[in-house]
Design an enzyme around this catalytic site. Structure first.
Site, PDB file in Angstrom:
ATOM      1  N   ASP A   1       0.116   4.794  -0.717  1.00 58.66           N
ATOM      2  CA  ASP A   1      -1.006   3.982  -1.174  1.00 58.66           C
ATOM      3  C   ASP A   1      -1.502   3.028  -0.079  1.00 58.66           C
ATOM      4  O   ASP A   1      -0.694   2.371   0.588  1.00 58.66           O
ATOM      5  CB  ASP A   1      -0.530   3.164  -2.394  1.00 58.66           C
ATOM      6  CG  ASP A   1      -1.602   2.267  -2.953  1.00 58.66           C
ATOM      7  OD1 ASP A   1      -2.641   2.804  -3.365  1.00 58.66           O
ATOM      8  OD2 ASP A   1      -1.407   1.034  -2.966  1.00 58.66           O
TER       9      ASP A   1
ATOM     10  N   GLU B   1      -3.472   7.783   1.370  1.00 57.15           N
ATOM     11  CA  GLU B   1      -4.708   7.246   0.799  1.00 57.15           C
ATOM     12  C   GLU B   1      -5.361   6.365   1.857  1.00 57.15           C
ATOM     13  O   GLU B   1      -4.934   5.237   2.104  1.00 57.15           O
ATOM     14  CB  GLU B   1      -4.444   6.405  -0.459  1.00 57.15           C
ATOM     15  CG  GLU B   1      -5.746   6.056  -1.156  1.00 57.15           C
ATOM     16  CD  GLU B   1      -5.835   4.629  -1.699  1.00 57.15           C
ATOM     17  OE1 GLU B   1      -6.810   4.322  -2.388  1.00 57.15           O
ATOM     18  OE2 GLU B   1      -4.940   3.806  -1.411  1.00 57.15           O
TER      19      GLU B   1
HETATM   20  C1  GLC Z   1      -5.026   1.610  -3.918  1.00 57.06           C
HETATM   21  C2  GLC Z   1      -5.162   2.054  -5.351  1.00 57.06           C
HETATM   22  C3  GLC Z   1      -5.908   1.025  -6.142  1.00 57.06           C
HETATM   23  C4  GLC Z   1      -5.188  -0.293  -6.037  1.00 57.06           C
HETATM   24  C5  GLC Z   1      -4.915  -0.673  -4.571  1.00 57.06           C
HETATM   25  C6  GLC Z   1      -3.962  -1.815  -4.458  1.00 57.06           C
HETATM   26  O1  GLC Z   1      -6.230   1.576  -3.256  1.00 57.06           O
HETATM   27  O2  GLC Z   1      -5.792   3.306  -5.408  1.00 57.06           O
HETATM   28  O3  GLC Z   1      -6.052   1.410  -7.469  1.00 57.06           O
HETATM   29  O4  GLC Z   1      -5.954  -1.291  -6.631  1.00 57.06           O
HETATM   30  O5  GLC Z   1      -4.348   0.394  -3.850  1.00 57.06           O
HETATM   31  O6  GLC Z   1      -2.640  -1.419  -4.582  1.00 57.06           O
END
Ligand code: GLC
Length: 612
Positions: free
Chosen positions: A250, A292
């Site tokens: 993430d 991500e």
């Molecule tokens: C990522 C997740 C999102 C979240 C962020 C903070 O971007 O996809 O939903 O708010 O991380 O952890």
């Protein structure tokens, strides 16, 4: 790369970053321990996957992402509902964050208070392990998030830090006054400018300031401290050893902070991700890392790492996703074509997860310098896209909601399900059959386009039956200010039942999507190693994508406008893979074919005649 070479590279990177022999020895012992703890069944799976090579690069894979609480209530419920997942043809399942997280300050589970405990309302680690085993028996791979940039303020490290324990405090960024935080604020953008402004939070009880790039309860971890890296990698391997096949890392661009920079994509981030990848290769070589990285393409691609030295195995194709929605609102494929030209030329190690919608908002990270030649400038264009998709623009049938609409930035983002954004919701509410049919066609064209791209297509749970927005969050005290919840509604099993009734929206979408995947899985032109290029259709509204594999040629045509269009393609004969219609020249001997496309139509053409 041999095991020896991997160990050497790991040591070199570790010492270069941390220059701490003791911490390094600790790290290596931790890897050893996790290797010993890996169950035989998982080691066998690793072995089989290593022999197969790049198991996740296959046109047989279809993904789905869902929230456990929305799909069966808890982990046992997901297990019970696995037959539905199988019926969808899905064999790669991404479970949204399910680790322990405090109610009311969980950011959808992205504020983890214990990396080794499942949120009690969802079940236990044992349930997760059981689900993973059941999935493996059915040939389904599981993906889980690993939130590494921050912990919740309720994590034990944060609690100890709060009590003043210096070792725990050294895991975060604390400041006695606003001098340094203010300096950071001058160069660091804000993630949530309206819902969680600023990058720091004042803690009344401690009389200190802590770094919080996301929400005030998500404390940024300090990866300059080797113990943070060691323990987080340990947590990562612990979760993998519960039977996960893919880990979604993430928000990785954010994990290294340095004063005077924007604290995004710094070189140390790449070192850390490469070390995590090496750790996985040594402990659990069959496991895939999905990054991500919601950034512009030139920042995304480096996360694949240089050839032979991977960081992430797979990344979200975020640019294609948001450009697809831009294309829908503008009925102009020029930017998408330009970008696909770039994607097609990427080196072989670049492999994407494709999607139309996910749990997050759509941020308009488009290539504005390119768009400006057509007179589309960033701020007014974003306004147009948002106006179109929230149905404010005259004639728009789209039903989205804005996200983080900070008046001064002109930078609002967008939320909504695929069905609501493509007109199905408006068609249903207005009981307008024409509009509804157009919405269905639009929705299917978008899915066909996603299935045409190289990579793993991932359906957002509910999209397969055209689930619309859930406005219930407006009344929910925990979520009312976060419009991402408009597309995070409970999966509607009753609605899904209608997939069995001929002629319903659900049946049309469900069966068509299933059919698309069955075609995608059975023709070699959809293989990930097919050669892909952009095909000039001569009409800016129509996207053409050519895929070639060992003498077979495929042409995908997508009408991004609601209006019919006529184009000409080369002959002599093509077979449409869905209808099995043959496309022939207007008269014998002619070398061209006239193709008529209705609004939002798409064709999947294979050159020649197809033997049954
Ligand atoms: C990522 C997740 C999102 C979240 C962020 C903070 O971007 O996809 O939903 O708010 O991380 O952890």
């Amino acid at each position: 790369m041999s095991r020896e070479e991997k160990l050497q590279e790991l040591e070199w990177l570790y010492m270069e970053l941390y220059d701490d022999r003791e911490a390094y020895e600790y790290f290596m012992q931790m890897l050893e321990r996790n290797r010993d703890e890996r169950r035989k069944s998982l080691r066998d799976l690793d072995q089989a996957r290593m022999e197969q090579g790049d198991w996740y690069r296959s046109n047989q894979l279809l993904g789905m992402m869902l929230y456990v609480q929305n799909f069966g209530g808890d982990l046992k419920g997901v297990l019970r509902n696995l037959p539905y997942i199988e019926e969808c043809g899905v064999n790669y399942l991404h479970l949204m964050p399910l680790l322990d997280s405090s109610k009311g300050k969980s950011d959808g589970g992205y504020a983890v208070s214990d990396f080794r405990k499942v949120r009690p309302s969802l079940g236990t680690m044992e349930d997760l392990q059981k689900l993973a085993d059941a999935c493996h028996e059915k040939g389904i791979s599981l993906c889980l998030d690993f939130v590494l940039n921050h912990t919740s303020e309720d994590h034990v490290w944060a609690k100890e830090a709060r009590k003043g324990d210096p070792q725990a405090m050294a895991r975060y960024f604390f400041y006695d006054d606003w001098d340094i935080p203010n300096q950071f604020e001058q160069t660091v953008p804000q993630v949530f400018p309206t819902t969680a402004p600023g990058n720091f939070t004042w803690l009344d009880d401690m009389g200190k300031i802590v770094m919080t790039s996301f929400h005030h309860y998500q404390w940024d971890l300090n990866y300059a401290n080797p113990m943070v890296f060691n323990d987080m990698t340990d947590n990562l391997l612990y979760l993998i050893n519960r039977g996960m096949d893919v880990i979604r890392l993430d928000a990785i661009p954010y994990i290294w902070k340095q004063l005077g920079t924007n604290c995004r994509n710094l070189p140390q981030v790449h070192t850390i991700i490469r070390m995590m990848k090496l750790a996985c290769e040594l402990v659990c070589p069959g496991v895939v890392l999905l990054g991500e990285v919601v950034m512009e393409p030139r920042e995304v691609v480096p996360y694949f790492g240089p050839a032979g030295r991977p960081e992430c195995d797979m990344l979200y194709n975020v640019t294609t996703m948001c450009t697809t929605w831009h294309t829908l609102a503008t009925r102009d494929t020029r930017l998408l074509r330009h970008q696909m030209g770039q994607v097609c030329r990427l080196p072989e190690n670049c492999f994407f997860q494709n999607y139309l919608r996910c749990h997050d908002d759509i941020g308009w990270g488009l290539d504005y310098p390119y768009l400006s030649q057509f007179g589309m400038e960033e701020v007014p264009h974003k306004r147009y896209l948002n106006d179109w998709f929230i149905g404010k623009w005259e004639g728009s049938w789209s039903r989205g909601e804005l996200y983080n609409d900070a008046a001064d930035l002109g930078d609002a983002r967008l939320c909504g399900t695929t069905a609501s954004l493509s007109g199905i919701e408006a068609g249903l509410i207005q009981k307008n059959e024409g509009l509804l049919n157009l919405g269905i066609k639009c929705d299917l064209m978008l899915h066909a386009w996603m299935f045409t791209q190289t990579g793993i297509p991932v359906i957002y749970s509910g999209d397969e039956v055209g689930q619309c927005n859930d406005y219930g969050y407006h009344q929910d005290p925990a979520h009312w200010s976060d419009s991402r919840y408009v597309h995070r509604g409970k999966f509607d099993f009753e609605l899904a039942e209608k997939r069995k009734e001929e002629g319903t929206v659900q049946q049309i979408l469900f069966d068509s999507i299933l059919q698309m995947q069955s075609i995608r899985g059975s023709f070699d032109v959809f293989r990930p190693d097919a050669v892909v290029s952009v095909y000039d259709t001569g009409d800016d509204r129509i996207l053409g994508i050519r895929r070639e594999y060992e003498g077979q040629t495929f042409l995908g045509l997508f009408n991004f406008s609601e209006h019919p269009a006529d184009i000409v393609i080369e002959g002599p004969v093509w077979t449409e893979l869905i209808s099995r219609d043959e496309f022939l020249p207007p008269e014998e001997g002619a070398d061209h074919i006239n193709v008529h496309m209705d609004g939002y139509a798409f064709f999947w053409l294979l050159k020649g005649k197809v033997e049954e």
